[in-house]
Design a protein around this motif. Structure first.
Motif, mmCIF file in Angstrom:
data_model
loop_
_atom_site.group_PDB
_atom_site.id
_atom_site.type_symbol
_atom_site.label_atom_id
_atom_site.label_comp_id
_atom_site.label_asym_id
_atom_site.label_seq_id
_atom_site.Cartn_x
_atom_site.Cartn_y
_atom_site.Cartn_z
ATOM 1 N N HIS A 61 -8.467 6.304 -1.280
ATOM 2 C CA HIS A 61 -7.143 5.782 -1.650
ATOM 3 C C HIS A 61 -7.259 5.015 -2.960
ATOM 4 C CE1 HIS A 61 -3.053 4.147 -0.228
ATOM 5 N NE2 HIS A 61 -3.181 3.953 -1.522
ATOM 6 N N HIS A 63 -5.792 4.473 -7.156
ATOM 7 C CA HIS A 63 -4.674 4.602 -8.109
ATOM 8 C C HIS A 63 -5.184 4.576 -9.541
ATOM 9 C CE1 HIS A 63 -1.458 4.535 -5.208
ATOM 10 N NE2 HIS A 63 -1.999 3.503 -4.610
ATOM 11 N N ASN A 89 -2.526 8.706 -5.080
ATOM 12 C CA ASN A 89 -2.024 8.275 -3.780
ATOM 13 C C ASN A 89 -0.619 7.663 -3.857
ATOM 14 O OD1 ASN A 89 -3.844 8.328 -1.174
ATOM 15 N ND2 ASN A 89 -5.252 8.198 -2.919
ATOM 16 N N CYS A 90 -0.031 7.495 -2.680
ATOM 17 C CA CYS A 90 1.260 6.799 -2.506
ATOM 18 C C CYS A 90 2.403 7.481 -3.258
ATOM 19 C CB CYS A 90 1.163 5.334 -2.925
ATOM 20 S SG CYS A 90 0.015 4.397 -1.905
ATOM 21 N N HIS A 250 -3.086 3.078 4.084
ATOM 22 C CA HIS A 250 -3.211 1.634 4.365
ATOM 23 C C HIS A 250 -2.440 1.190 5.615
ATOM 24 C CE1 HIS A 250 0.375 1.877 1.928
ATOM 25 N NE2 HIS A 250 -0.301 1.954 0.807
ATOM 26 N N ASP A 383 -7.150 1.319 -2.233
ATOM 27 C CA ASP A 383 -5.780 1.199 -2.769
ATOM 28 C C ASP A 383 -5.796 0.500 -4.134
ATOM 29 O OD1 ASP A 383 -3.063 1.605 -2.830
ATOM 30 O OD2 ASP A 383 -2.569 0.005 -1.411
HETATM 31 ZN ZN LIG Z 1 -1.576 3.102 -2.614
#
Ligand SMILES: [Zn+2]
Length: 510
Positions: A61, A63, A89-90, A250, A383
């Protein structure tokens, strides 16, 4: 004679198998042998007695899509032992950018990952982006997910409405092309406009494409607060309907009144008639755009429209009304390391800086985190971003996970006996590689595997990055090897950048 011999370390191989004392030989970029290698000679010998030797961490994960172009040394990631990053991600992707996309509007929408405003975006397709990334020669290996935001930006723009069947088909085509080019899967971010306007039919259509390629669909859920269980149930439902392997991003429950629901979410995951897993990072605060706290309708039309809207006092009243039952308390929301004074300050900041304001939000429970960490279906993902304290990405007060995620897991959670070292390493290496559908030896310290490996000092390993002083490297990460090349030597960056742009195995079913 081999290239590198690591002698006498405590080897934890990433499968969960018990630690054992062994030598590790590295040659031609691969692990050549693991065992008693007395008598073998090497160009370089590292004495690892008393230290841990394990595979490099696979950060599922990440970014760092833009950060790695600005900071190809990947300082804050490689220095915590990350040797592979999964980008995109996300839902916050940077490609594909077909000609019809308003690239400036997309760039504003993914402002959270836009860590260096001076960077150009010269690519169109995912393959173009990966070429740009390969030309930057990052120190870490990378894989890319396709972000839902660029798909929607290309097809429906930034309007607050569901996609039509024709638009779903066009998004599916764009997605399939990126998967053909080697994307590791798809990610959505159902709090980020315009992905937040997607309905379940759209998510299922996209998941069906991902399933055809046997890849992964990562979900930043619509709601981690009061709606956590409804949101997990939706991801499970889409996974079951499409046959798509699913990763819940997450996993956490935010807001005191929701504490305890992570265990229920894990039961939904266990009961799924599909392959559903999750990632987590070991902190009790999250981080996203401050603007993510606004209701979805406030983002209609994209960032400039949102900022203009926030100057209207009647709109502000509507937002205040929507915030009446909020899960957070303003002092728990930090911007630049400082607690926010209240809703007016938040609205002023968003009106002025749009999606470019990052917040850190507390309001999570240690018991929920422990439940996630202990669960076999949960892997570790930071993350975070690859940041360089001395470069353009070293500004501001980001979440400390970008510097300390993995050392924190080992120092705090293994150190306190919450996880065994074997299980912790598995969650950072073999398990995420398996989740990504990488080849059999990926993420493992086994003969024949790519030589991505670490020598760590478990006596001294510690995250030194904090919420007030995040730009600090951890202690105890002695040696980091990527594809057989030493990148961190005795705690210092050698300047080597041996990472590769990776693609999952091509297995397409029709
Ligand atoms: Zn994320």
């Amino acid at each position: 004679m081999t290239d590198l011999l690591i002698r006498g370390g405590l080897v934890v191989d990433g499968t969960g198998a018990p630690a054992r004392t062994a030598d590790v030989a590295v040659g031609h970029g691969r692990i050549e042998a693991v065992g008693d290698l007395a008598g073998l000679t090497a160009a370089r010998v590292v004495a690892a007695g008393g230290r841990l030797v394990c595979p490099g961490f696979v950060d599922v994960h990440s970014h760092s899509d833009l950060a790695l172009l600005s900071n190809p040394e990947a300082h804050s990631k490689i220095r915590q032992g990350v040797t592979t990053e999964v980008l995109g991600n996300c839902g916050l992707g940077v490609s594909p950018l077909p000609p019809q996309t308003d690239a400036a509007a997309l760039r504003a929408a993914v402002g959270f990952i836009d860590v260096d405003p001076a960077l150009a975006w010269p690519w169109r397709t995912l393959a173009d982006y990966q070429e740009t990334l390969a030309a930057a020669r990052p120190a870490v290996n990378t894989l890319s997910l396709v972000g839902h935001l660029p798909l929607r930006a290309a097809v429906t723009g930034f309007a607050d409405r569901p996609a039509t069947p024709g638009e779903r088909a066009r998004m599916s085509d764009l997605l399939a092309r990126a998967l053909d080019e080697g994307a590791a899967g798809l990610s959505t971010g159902l709090i980020y406009a315009p992905a937040c306007y997607a309905d379940e039919a759209e998510l299922t259509a996209l998941a069906t494409v991902v399933a055809r390629y046997g890849r992964i669909f990562a979900w930043h859920l619509r709601d981690y607060a009061d709606g956590l269980l409804t949101s997990v149930a939706q991801a499970v439902r889409v996974s079951e309907a499409s046959g798509c392997r699913t990763q819940i991003s997450h996993l956490t429950a935010v807001g005191r009144r929701n504490w305890g629901t992570v265990a229920e979410a894990l039961r939904l995951i266990e009961a799924a008639d599909a392959d559903v897993r999750a990632d987590v990072y070991p902190y009790l605060a999250g981080s996203a755009n401050l603007s993510q706290l606004l209701p979805g309708w406030a983002h209609d039309g994209g960032e400039p429209a949102m900022r203009a809207r926030l100057r209207d006092p009647r709109v502000r009243d509507r937002i205040r009304a929507a915030w009446a039952g909020r899960w957070w308390a303003w002092p728990d929301v930090l911007v630049e390391g400082r607690p926010l004074g209240g809703e007016d300050e938040a609205l002023d900041l968003i009106a002025e800086h749009g999606n470019g304001v990052a917040m850190v939000a507390f309001g999570r429970s240690e018991d929920d985190l422990l439940a996630a960490l202990a669960h076999p279906a949960v892997v570790i993902g930071s993350d975070g971003f690859a940041l360089d304290p001395d470069g353009p990405t070293g500004r501001g007060t980001p979440h400390p996970r970008s510097y300390g995620c993995y050392p924190r897991l080992l120092h705090h959670y293994v150190g306190q006996g919450r996880l065994t070292i074997e299980e912790a390493v598995r969650k950072c290496t073999g398990a995420p590689a398996e989740l990504l559908g990488l080849s059999g030896l990926s993420g493992l310290l086994r003969p024949g595997a790519a030589a991505d490996l670490l020598v760590l000092d478990l006596e001294t390993i510690e995250d030194l990055s904090s919420f007030t002083h995040p730009h600090r490297y951890p202690a105890g990460v002695d040696l980091v090897v990527v594809n057989g090349t030493v990148v961190i030597d005795d705690g210092d960056h050698t300047g080597a950048r041996p990472g590769r742009v990776q693609r999952p195995l091509m297995e397409v079913t029709t």
